[in-house]
Each structure stands twice: as C-alpha cells, then as structure tokens.
Scaffold this motif. Structure first.
Motif, PDB file in Angstrom:
ATOM      1  N   PRO A   1     -26.874 -30.693  56.975  1.00 16.10           N
ATOM      2  CA  PRO A   1     -26.756 -29.626  55.961  1.00 16.10           C
ATOM      3  C   PRO A   1     -27.580 -28.390  56.309  1.00 16.10           C
ATOM      4  N   LEU A   2     -28.766 -28.605  56.886  1.00 17.65           N
ATOM      5  CA  LEU A   2     -29.586 -27.472  57.322  1.00 17.65           C
ATOM      6  C   LEU A   2     -28.876 -26.709  58.433  1.00 17.65           C
ATOM      7  N   HIS A   3     -28.269 -27.439  59.358  1.00 14.96           N
ATOM      8  CA  HIS A   3     -27.545 -26.793  60.450  1.00 14.96           C
ATOM      9  C   HIS A   3     -26.394 -25.935  59.911  1.00 14.96           C
ATOM     10  N   TYR A   4     -25.635 -26.477  58.962  1.00 13.60           N
ATOM     11  CA  TYR A   4     -24.537 -25.703  58.370  1.00 13.60           C
ATOM     12  C   TYR A   4     -25.056 -24.449  57.672  1.00 13.60           C
ATOM     13  N   GLN A   5     -26.146 -24.590  56.929  1.00 15.67           N
ATOM     14  CA  GLN A   5     -26.722 -23.434  56.242  1.00 15.67           C
ATOM     15  C   GLN A   5     -27.198 -22.396  57.254  1.00 15.67           C
TER      16      GLN A   5
ATOM     17  N   LEU B 287     -42.724 -29.189  63.250  1.00 14.95           N
ATOM     18  CA  LEU B 287     -42.799 -29.323  61.807  1.00 14.95           C
ATOM     19  C   LEU B 287     -42.183 -30.659  61.402  1.00 14.95           C
ATOM     20  N   ASP B 288     -42.959 -31.466  60.703  1.00 14.27           N
ATOM     21  CA  ASP B 288     -42.489 -32.747  60.181  1.00 14.27           C
ATOM     22  C   ASP B 288     -42.369 -32.580  58.664  1.00 14.27           C
ATOM     23  N   VAL B 289     -41.141 -32.615  58.143  1.00 17.52           N
ATOM     24  CA  VAL B 289     -40.925 -32.384  56.711  1.00 17.52           C
ATOM     25  C   VAL B 289     -40.690 -33.678  55.933  1.00 17.52           C
ATOM     26  N   ARG B 290     -40.916 -34.813  56.559  1.00 13.61           N
ATOM     27  CA  ARG B 290     -40.645 -36.086  55.886  1.00 13.61           C
ATOM     28  C   ARG B 290     -41.491 -36.285  54.627  1.00 13.61           C
ATOM     29  N   GLU B 291     -42.671 -35.709  54.572  1.00 14.28           N
ATOM     30  CA  GLU B 291     -43.528 -35.840  53.398  1.00 14.28           C
ATOM     31  C   GLU B 291     -43.430 -34.629  52.457  1.00 14.28           C
ATOM     32  N   THR B 292     -42.628 -33.645  52.818  1.00 10.19           N
ATOM     33  CA  THR B 292     -42.445 -32.433  52.014  1.00 10.19           C
ATOM     34  C   THR B 292     -41.391 -32.700  50.944  1.00 10.19           C
ATOM     35  N   PRO B 293     -41.634 -32.299  49.688  1.00  6.73           N
ATOM     36  CA  PRO B 293     -40.602 -32.472  48.660  1.00  6.73           C
ATOM     37  C   PRO B 293     -39.279 -31.834  49.100  1.00  6.73           C
ATOM     38  N   VAL B 294     -38.191 -32.497  48.803  1.00  4.65           N
ATOM     39  CA  VAL B 294     -36.865 -32.070  49.257  1.00  4.65           C
ATOM     40  C   VAL B 294     -36.581 -30.602  48.902  1.00  4.65           C
ATOM     41  N   TRP B 295     -36.914 -30.193  47.680  1.00  3.97           N
ATOM     42  CA  TRP B 295     -36.601 -28.831  47.237  1.00  3.97           C
ATOM     43  C   TRP B 295     -37.423 -27.770  47.959  1.00  3.97           C
ATOM     44  N   GLU B 296     -38.471 -28.151  48.691  1.00  7.03           N
ATOM     45  CA  GLU B 296     -39.297 -27.191  49.427  1.00  7.03           C
ATOM     46  C   GLU B 296     -38.905 -27.080  50.901  1.00  7.03           C
ATOM     47  N   ARG B 297     -38.107 -28.011  51.377  1.00  5.00           N
ATOM     48  CA  ARG B 297     -37.849 -28.093  52.818  1.00  5.00           C
ATOM     49  C   ARG B 297     -37.124 -26.878  53.386  1.00  5.00           C
ATOM     50  N   HIS B 298     -35.937 -26.565  52.883  1.00  3.46           N
ATOM     51  CA  HIS B 298     -35.172 -25.471  53.472  1.00  3.46           C
ATOM     52  C   HIS B 298     -35.891 -24.134  53.359  1.00  3.46           C
TER      53      HIS B 298
END
Length: 78
Positions: free
Chosen positions: A46-50, A9-20
């Motif tokens: 931050p994703l790792h901490y969550q 999964l490449d989230v670089r083009e995904t809006p930030v609020w949709e990523r997590h």
C-alpha cells in the motif's frame, strides 16, 4: 557534492496511523541518490502504491519478505 546517504527506519513499533506520514516526511527530505531502507511488519505494497501516485517517478522501489513479521523495502530517490 555530498555523498548519497542510506537511512534506515524500522516502523514495526510505530502506531499504524503515524507510519505513512513519518515515511513521507523522510522521503521528502532526501536528495537524489539517497536510499531509505524501511523495515515493516507487513507487505508495504500500500505504501508503494501511494508513493507511485503521489511522488510519481521520483523513487526506485524494491521489497521482499525477510521473515514472518519482517518486510524490507529499499526506496531510492531519483
């Protein structure tokens, strides 16, 4: 028993609020042994901490910087 899967999964083009939410949706549908290889445009710490807080001991994590705007995290479900 099914063979473990590796998802990318490449989230670089995904809006930030949709990523997590998107990432957690995928992780929640993985089975033990499956791996998600995630590409991001910044350190995914931050994703790792969550993940550690909300899914404690359910995943193994490794990550590193591959380029100036490319970080890759490998997340394996236990």
């Amino acid at each position: 028993m099914a063979e473990p899967k590796t998802l990318t999964l490449d989230v670089r083009e995904t809006p930030v609020w949709e990523r997590h939410p998107k990432i957690f949706g995928i992780l929640d549908n993985m089975t033990a042994g499956d791996t998600l290889v995630l590409t991001n445009d910044h350190d995914p710490r931050p994703l790792h901490y969550q993940l550690m807080m909300e899914r404690k001991d359910q995943f193994e994590w490794s990550s590193g910087e591959k380029g100036p705007h490319e970080w890759v995290a490998t997340i394996k479900k236990r």
